[in-house]
Design a protein around this motif. Sequence first.
Motif, short mmCIF file in Angstrom:
data_model
loop_
_atom_site.label_atom_id
_atom_site.label_comp_id
_atom_site.label_asym_id
_atom_site.label_seq_id
_atom_site.Cartn_x
_atom_site.Cartn_y
_atom_site.Cartn_z
N GLN A 1 2.30 1.78 -3.15
CA GLN A 1 1.51 2.14 -4.23
C GLN A 1 1.43 3.58 -4.23
O GLN A 1 1.27 4.48 -5.33
CB GLN A 1 -0.02 1.79 -4.18
N GLU A 2 1.33 4.15 -3.12
CA GLU A 2 1.53 5.54 -2.83
C GLU A 2 2.57 6.25 -3.48
O GLU A 2 2.46 7.48 -4.03
CB GLU A 2 1.16 6.00 -1.42
N ARG A 3 3.66 5.70 -3.38
CA ARG A 3 4.85 6.27 -4.17
C ARG A 3 5.16 5.90 -5.50
O ARG A 3 6.24 6.07 -5.90
CB ARG A 3 6.09 5.66 -3.13
N VAL B 1 0.93 -1.23 0.01
CA VAL B 1 0.07 -0.22 0.00
C VAL B 1 0.96 1.18 0.17
O VAL B 1 0.73 2.28 -0.80
CB VAL B 1 -0.82 0.01 1.06
N ASP B 2 1.81 1.26 0.90
CA ASP B 2 2.84 2.43 1.06
C ASP B 2 3.57 2.59 -0.49
O ASP B 2 3.68 3.71 -1.00
CB ASP B 2 3.96 1.82 2.10
#
Lengths: 205, 205, 205, 205
Positions: free
Chosen positions: C148-150, C145-146
Amino acid sequence: MRDPSTLVGLDKAERRQQILSNAREVFAKRGYHAAKIDDIVAAAGVARGTFYLYFEDKRAIFEEIVDQTFARLGAAVMRVDTEHPSRTVADQVEENIRRIVHALLEDPATTKILLSDAVGLDAAFDQKLISFYESVAKLLDESLVDGQERGIVAPGDARFFAMMTLGAVKEIMYQVVMRGLDFPEERICEEIFRFLSAGYLRIER
Amino acid sequence: MRDPSTLVGLDKAERRQQILSNAREVFAKRGYHAAKIDDIVAAAGVARGTFYLYFEDKRAIFEEIVDQTFARLGAAVMRVDTEHPSRTVADQVEENIRRIVHALLEDPATTKILLSDAVGLDAAFDQKLISFYESVAKLLDESLVDGQERGIVAPGDARFFAMMTLGAVKEIMYQVVMRGLDFPEERICEEIFRFLSAGYLRIER
Amino acid sequence: MRDPSTLVGLDKAERRQQILSNAREVFAKRGYHAAKIDDIVAAAGVARGTFYLYFEDKRAIFEEIVDQTFARLGAAVMRVDTEHPSRTVADQVEENIRRIVHALLEDPATTKILLSDAVGLDAAFDQKLISFYESVAKLLDESLVDGQERGIVAPGDARFFAMMTLGAVKEIMYQVVMRGLDFPEERICEEIFRFLSAGYLRIER
Amino acid sequence: MRDPSTLVGLDKAERRQQILSNAREVFAKRGYHAAKIDDIVAAAGVARGTFYLYFEDKRAIFEEIVDQTFARLGAAVMRVDTEHPSRTVADQVEENIRRIVHALLEDPATTKILLSDAVGLDAAFDQKLISFYESVAKLLDESLVDGQERGIVAPGDARFFAMMTLGAVKEIMYQVVMRGLDFPEERICEEIFRFLSAGYLRIER
DNA sequence: AATGAATGAGGTTTCATTCAT
DNA sequence: GATGAATGAAACCTCATTCAT
C-alpha cells in the motif's frame, strides 16, 4: 451369574456393596494382579460398565476393601482401661487379643487380602499398610508404657514389645488363612497370651 | 548405562550375576510389578535380548533372587546341638537369632523383596514362601520340642512358639527395611531374646 | 499388508516415515475419528506395538502430519521482496500463489487432512490451526501494508484483504480435494490472481 | 440443572426445542466429539433417557442443528432480481452479503458449529456440507453468469468467482467466531463488497 | 553371544444407547 | 412420558517376550 431378578431394585449402596463383596472374594481367591475386572463383574453378575459406575478403577475398589478392613479392625480394639479397671487388666488384654483374632478369622478371605495381596502392591499401598501397622503399634506401645509404670509390663523397649506382638499375631493369622490351618480360635488366643506372658525359653545364661 | 568397555570379557557366570544383582536392586526399589524389564536391563547395562539369554523370563529371575536368599538364610542357621553342647544352649539359640538378623540386615534390599515384594505375588509364589517358612518353623519346632524334653523350653504347643517367634522376627525386619528404622543389630537381637525368654506381661490372672 | 521382506532393514527414520505416510493416507481416507490405530498399522504393515514405539499416540502422529504440512507450506512461501525487486512485484505475488497452490495440490491427501480432518478436532488443535492461519495472514498483511505504501495495493484494511485471500484459496482447495474437481493448477492460479487484481463486480453504486 | 418446576408443562415441541438449544451450546463449546450426552442432558436439565425420546442419537441432533442452520441461511438469502430490478443490482448484492453475514454473526455458537465442528466429522457429514456449499455456490454462480451477460460482472469463470466469494466470507466468519474478533458487522460487509468490486492488487504485469 | 526393533495378547476404560420402573 | 442405572462394544495402550541381524 446370579438370577438377574434378584439384582434389580438394589439401591445404590446395595449395588455397591454387592460388587464390593464379590470383588473381595475374587481378590482373595486369585490375588490382586491375577484378579481381572472381568472376574469381578462376572462374580458380581453385573456388566463391566457397571463396575466403573461405582468404582474409579481396580485399585480403588481394592483400596476400599482394605480401608474397610482397617476400620473394622480398629473398631474391634478396645482401649485398655488401666485407670478404673472394672475388670483385671489381664482380662482386658486378653479380650483385645480375642477380638482382633476373632475379627481376622471371621472373614478369612479379607484377612488373606490384608496379609498377602495388599503387601508389596506398590509404593503407595506399602505406605498405607505401614501407617496402619504403625498406628496399631503405637496404641499398643502406649498401653505397654502405661503398664510398665504400673508394674504389669516388664521393663524394656515397649516399641519392640509392640512390634513383636504384632508380628506374632500376624504370622499365626497368615499361616491359618494361607494354609487353611484349623486351630480353634480359643486355642490361638490362649497360646498368644501365654507367649506374651512368659515367653518360652527357660534357659540358663 | 555403564561403560561398555568394563563389560566385555565377562564370562557367562559373571554376566549372569551382573544382571541378577542389578535386578535385585530394581525389584527392591520399584517392587515386582512396577519393575520393568527395561529398568533391569538399563541398570545392568545390557540389551533387552541379552536378558533372555540368561533368564527364562521376569518371574524366573525374581524366583532365583528369592531362592538365593532362602539358601543364604538357611546357611546362616546353625542347628542347635542339644546332645553335646560345647556351648550352652542359650548361647546357641542367641547365636542363631544373631545370624538370621545379621543376614537379613546386611542386605536390606533383598530383605525388602522377601518380606514385601514376594508376598502375594501369585499363588505359586505364595506356596513357595509358605514352604520356606514352614521349613524354618519345622526346624524351630523340632528344636523346641527337644528343648521341652530337656526342660529348657516351657511346655506348650511348640508349633505356636515357632510361628510366633518367626512372626516377631519378620515384623521387626519388615519395619526396619520398610521404614528405614536404624536400630543397632545387637540391640534388636537382645530384645528378641529377652522377649522369647520371658514375654512381657506380668499380670495376675 | 506389504511383503515383510521389503520392510526389514529400514532404519528408525525410515520406519517412522513409513508409518507416517500410511497414517496420512488412512487419515485422509477415513477422517481422524474413523481412522483406527488398527487401520494405520494394517496399512503400514506393522504390529500395533510398533506404532507406539514411534509415536506417543494417535493424536501425536496426527499432529506431526499437520506440523509437517505447516512446515512444508511455510517453506513454499517466498517472502515478497519489494526493496530490490529483481523481478516485478506482480510476478513475485503470482509466484507465491503458484507455489502454495502447487504445494497443496501435489499432496491432496494431506490437503484434505488440513482443510477437513484437522478442523474442529478439539480445542487445542483449533488453536494450532488458528495460529498457523494467523501467521500466514500476518505475513500477507505485512506485504500488503508495504504494498500500500508503494501504491501497488489498494487502500483499505489489509487484515481483511489477507483473510479474504486466505479464504478464497482455502475454499478452492477444499472444493478441489473434497469433490475431486480437476482444474489445471495453472488455471486455478490465474483465476485467483485475476480475482485479487480486480474483483469481479462491475456495477454502479 | 434448571429448576425442574420450570420444566413441567412443556409440550413435546417445547421440550424438544429446549434440548436442541442446549445441545447447540454444548456442541459449540466443546466440539462434537468432546460433547458428551451427559453434558447435553445436564445442560438441558433432563434425564439421559429423555434425550432418546426426542432424538434418535447424538448424530441426529447434531445433524438437525446443522440442517436448521442451513435452512436459516438459505432463508436469509434473497434471490437477486436482474429482470426487474426495483433496486440497483449492486444494492441487492450488498443486501445479500449483509443478510448472510448478519445471520452468521447473530448466532456465533451455531456459526462455530458450522465452520468448525461440522467439518471433517465423517464422510456422510462432509457430503452434506459439500452439497450445501455447492448449492450456495451454484446460486451465486447463476447470478454471476446472469450478471456477466448484463455486463455488471467481469468476464471469467463464474464458478471460481463463486467459490472465492464463499471462501472469503467463510474465512472472515471463521476468524471472528473462533478468535472472538469484534469487527462491526457493517465494517465487515463493506470490506467484502469492496474486495469483490475491485480486488486489491494494483500492479503492472 | 549380543542386540534392540518388532510383536501382539491382554487389560483397562469410556460412553452412546437401552430398558425396567 | 420421564428417569437413570445398567449395558457392553469398541478403542486405546502397555510391556513381556521373540527373533532377525
